[in-house]
Design a protein around this motif. Structure first.
Motif, mmCIF file in Angstrom:
data_model
loop_
_atom_site.group_PDB
_atom_site.id
_atom_site.type_symbol
_atom_site.label_atom_id
_atom_site.label_comp_id
_atom_site.label_asym_id
_atom_site.label_seq_id
_atom_site.Cartn_x
_atom_site.Cartn_y
_atom_site.Cartn_z
ATOM 1 N N ARG A 54 0.806 -1.233 0.000
ATOM 2 C CA ARG A 54 0.000 0.000 0.000
ATOM 3 C C ARG A 54 0.832 1.272 0.000
ATOM 4 N NH1 ARG A 54 -2.994 -3.893 1.668
ATOM 5 N NH2 ARG A 54 -1.052 -4.458 2.633
ATOM 6 N N THR A 55 1.804 1.353 0.917
ATOM 7 C CA THR A 55 2.511 2.630 1.064
ATOM 8 C C THR A 55 3.243 2.977 -0.224
ATOM 9 O OG1 THR A 55 2.733 2.230 3.419
ATOM 10 C CG2 THR A 55 4.155 3.910 2.483
ATOM 11 N N ARG A 104 11.523 3.792 3.148
ATOM 12 C CA ARG A 104 11.114 2.844 4.196
ATOM 13 C C ARG A 104 12.325 1.998 4.552
ATOM 14 N NH1 ARG A 104 5.864 -0.997 4.361
ATOM 15 N NH2 ARG A 104 5.040 1.002 5.052
ATOM 16 N N HIS A 132 5.380 6.125 11.263
ATOM 17 C CA HIS A 132 4.853 6.014 9.898
ATOM 18 C C HIS A 132 3.930 7.226 9.690
ATOM 19 C CE1 HIS A 132 3.605 4.421 6.184
ATOM 20 N NE2 HIS A 132 3.286 3.179 6.513
ATOM 21 N N GLN A 135 1.022 7.330 7.041
ATOM 22 C CA GLN A 135 -0.096 6.452 7.406
ATOM 23 C C GLN A 135 -0.961 7.138 8.461
ATOM 24 O OE1 GLN A 135 -0.870 3.243 6.140
ATOM 25 N NE2 GLN A 135 -2.751 3.380 7.331
ATOM 26 N N ARG A 163 4.141 0.747 14.210
ATOM 27 C CA ARG A 163 4.646 2.125 14.064
ATOM 28 C C ARG A 163 3.517 3.074 13.687
ATOM 29 N NH1 ARG A 163 8.356 -0.017 9.205
ATOM 30 N NH2 ARG A 163 6.755 -0.563 7.695
ATOM 31 N N THR A 164 2.415 2.493 13.223
ATOM 32 C CA THR A 164 1.311 3.372 12.809
ATOM 33 C C THR A 164 0.594 3.941 14.035
ATOM 34 O OG1 THR A 164 -0.400 1.657 12.642
ATOM 35 C CG2 THR A 164 1.005 1.965 10.734
ATOM 36 N N ARG A 229 -1.839 -5.679 12.824
ATOM 37 C CA ARG A 229 -1.355 -7.042 12.585
ATOM 38 C C ARG A 229 -0.299 -7.428 13.627
ATOM 39 N NH1 ARG A 229 3.466 -8.281 9.570
ATOM 40 N NH2 ARG A 229 3.928 -6.065 9.414
ATOM 41 N N GLN A 231 3.197 -8.343 14.321
ATOM 42 C CA GLN A 231 4.393 -8.126 13.513
ATOM 43 C C GLN A 231 5.441 -9.195 13.813
ATOM 44 O OE1 GLN A 231 5.332 -4.179 12.556
ATOM 45 N NE2 GLN A 231 3.181 -4.065 11.998
ATOM 46 N N PRO A 261 -4.481 -0.584 9.192
ATOM 47 C CA PRO A 261 -3.551 -0.061 8.168
ATOM 48 C C PRO A 261 -3.269 -1.105 7.090
ATOM 49 C CG PRO A 261 -2.348 -0.578 10.190
ATOM 50 C CD PRO A 261 -3.810 -0.770 10.497
ATOM 51 N N LEU A 262 -3.551 -2.379 7.397
ATOM 52 C CA LEU A 262 -3.281 -3.509 6.524
ATOM 53 C C LEU A 262 -1.758 -3.617 6.281
ATOM 54 C CD1 LEU A 262 -6.253 -2.989 4.037
ATOM 55 C CD2 LEU A 262 -6.178 -4.562 5.987
ATOM 56 N N PRO A 263 -1.206 -4.757 5.963
ATOM 57 C CA PRO A 263 -1.909 -6.007 5.693
ATOM 58 C C PRO A 263 -2.484 -6.632 6.961
ATOM 59 C CG PRO A 263 0.469 -6.381 5.743
ATOM 60 C CD PRO A 263 0.259 -4.905 5.884
HETATM 61 C C1 NCD Z 1 1.771 -0.894 8.122
HETATM 62 C C2 NCD Z 1 3.253 -0.667 8.179
HETATM 63 O O1 NCD Z 1 3.979 -0.964 7.233
HETATM 64 O O2 NCD Z 1 3.667 -0.185 9.214
HETATM 65 N N1 NCD Z 1 1.236 -1.020 6.854
HETATM 66 C C3 NCD Z 1 1.105 0.054 6.033
HETATM 67 O O3 NCD Z 1 2.020 0.822 5.820
HETATM 68 N N2 NCD Z 1 -0.085 0.250 5.458
HETATM 69 C C4 NCD Z 1 1.325 -1.936 9.064
HETATM 70 C C5 NCD Z 1 1.996 -3.270 9.039
HETATM 71 O O4 NCD Z 1 2.972 -3.533 8.371
HETATM 72 O O5 NCD Z 1 1.488 -4.133 9.770
#
Ligand code: NCD
Length: 301
Positions: A54-55, A104, A132, A135, A163-164, A229, A231, A261-263
């Motif tokens: 996504r990002t 990233r 993040h 996000q 981190r979100t 999720r 991690q 925020p997915l995944p």
């Molecule tokens: C998140 C991330 O990368 O921190 N996803 C995102 O950027 N949409 C959440 C995650 O990885 O679980």
């Protein structure tokens, strides 16, 4: 030159300005008709040292829809990093070519450090378990658009490594009550949640910390459920057990929203997707508009 390294880099005025542009972009007539040239002539570089769907896509598509061009490096094995080049040198080099860098990296703090060597604005697209900020911006925009920034937000999942969440907490500030859902800790592995308290930046009497089984009973009180999720790649100690099912979603207020925020993994079942409270794919779409707003705000002169 402005870098976006932490959610703290956004003032309330900045957020208003970015949201105003994002809202303008997403309102009819379709943005791609009348906004397509805002960043014509610009080139955005994306450096992804950690997996992303996504990002990276939403940043790159945001740039493309504004008429910018994009160059990407998302396979470390094909880059000079594989030859031992430092992140500093990669950034010193790549910033010579482009108008902004989106980075990233798995190591907390690394993007802020790398930004010191950049001759162009750097956007942190996630650094380890640290932050993040983009996000957080799209999460806040989603809450603002679909709910309004008030009431109660509950955070579930991997509070230790997400981190979100710390980034979003900084943007929400005192405007919402927070309920943090902890997993029952193994006796020999105490989990440290200090980063969340410091991201919150203040102590609120009405913030609550609860265990997963108690959280289920609090769902009917929640305006926003923000799930994350587990991690595994960051060394999660013991898996959180909170799992959102269709039946559980139905215990929530009709106008509550479920964000992620997915995944996702198995903490959020696909059977929830049809529930009107499930807004995580809408959140994805809004994220593209917010990143368009951010890129315009940062780069359009
Ligand atoms: C998140 C991330 O990368 O921190 N996803 C995102 O950027 N949409 C959440 C995650 O990885 O679980």
């Amino acid at each position: 030159m402005r870098h976006i390294l932490t959610a703290r880099n956004f003032t309330p005025d900045d957020i208003n300005n970015i949201f105003r542009i994002a809202k303008d972009i997403e309102s009819p007539p379709p943005f791609f008709v009348h906004k397509a040239d805002r960043l014509a002539g610009k080139v955005i570089g994306t450096l992804f040292f950690e997996p992303s769907t996504r990002t990276r896509w939403s940043t790159e598509v945001a740039a493309l829809r504004l008429g910018a061009k994009v160059v990407t490096m998302d396979n470390v094995g094909n880059s000079s990093t594989a030859k031992g080049e430092s992140l500093a040198d990669t950034v010193r080099t790549c910033s010579q070519y482009v108008d902004a860098l989106v980075i990233r990296h798995p190591q907390a703090g690394s993007v802020a450090e790398a930004a010191q060597y950049s001759s162009v604005p750097v956007i942190n697209a996630g650094d380890g378990s640290n932050e993040h900020p983009t996000q957080a911006l799209l999460d806040l925009y989603t809450i603002w658009k679909l709910k309004d920034i008030q009431g109660t937000i509950m955070f579930t999942g991997d509070l230790e490594h997400s981190r979100t969440i710390p980034s979003l907490l900084q943007l929400i500030g005192a405007q919402m009550q927070a309920i943090f859902v902890k997993k029952r800790e193994a006796w020999d592995v105490p989990v440290n949640y200090d980063h969340l308290s410091s991201a919150r930046g203040f102590t609120r009497d009405f913030d609550r910390w609860v265990f997963e089984d108690e959280a289920i009973n609090l769902l009917p009180e929640v305006d926003v459920l923000y799930m994350t999720r587990h991690q595994a790649e960051r060394g999660l100690h013991g898996a959180p057990k909170f799992q959102m099912t269709k039946a559980l979603a139905e215990t929530m207020r009709q106008d509550a929203i479920i964000m992620h925020p997915l995944p996702r993994n198995n903490e959020l079942l696909e059977e929830v997707d049809d529930d009107p409270r499930a807004v995580y794919f809408q959140q994805v779409k809004l994220g593209m508009y917010v990143r368009m707003g951010l890129l315009c705000w940062l780069l359009h002169k």
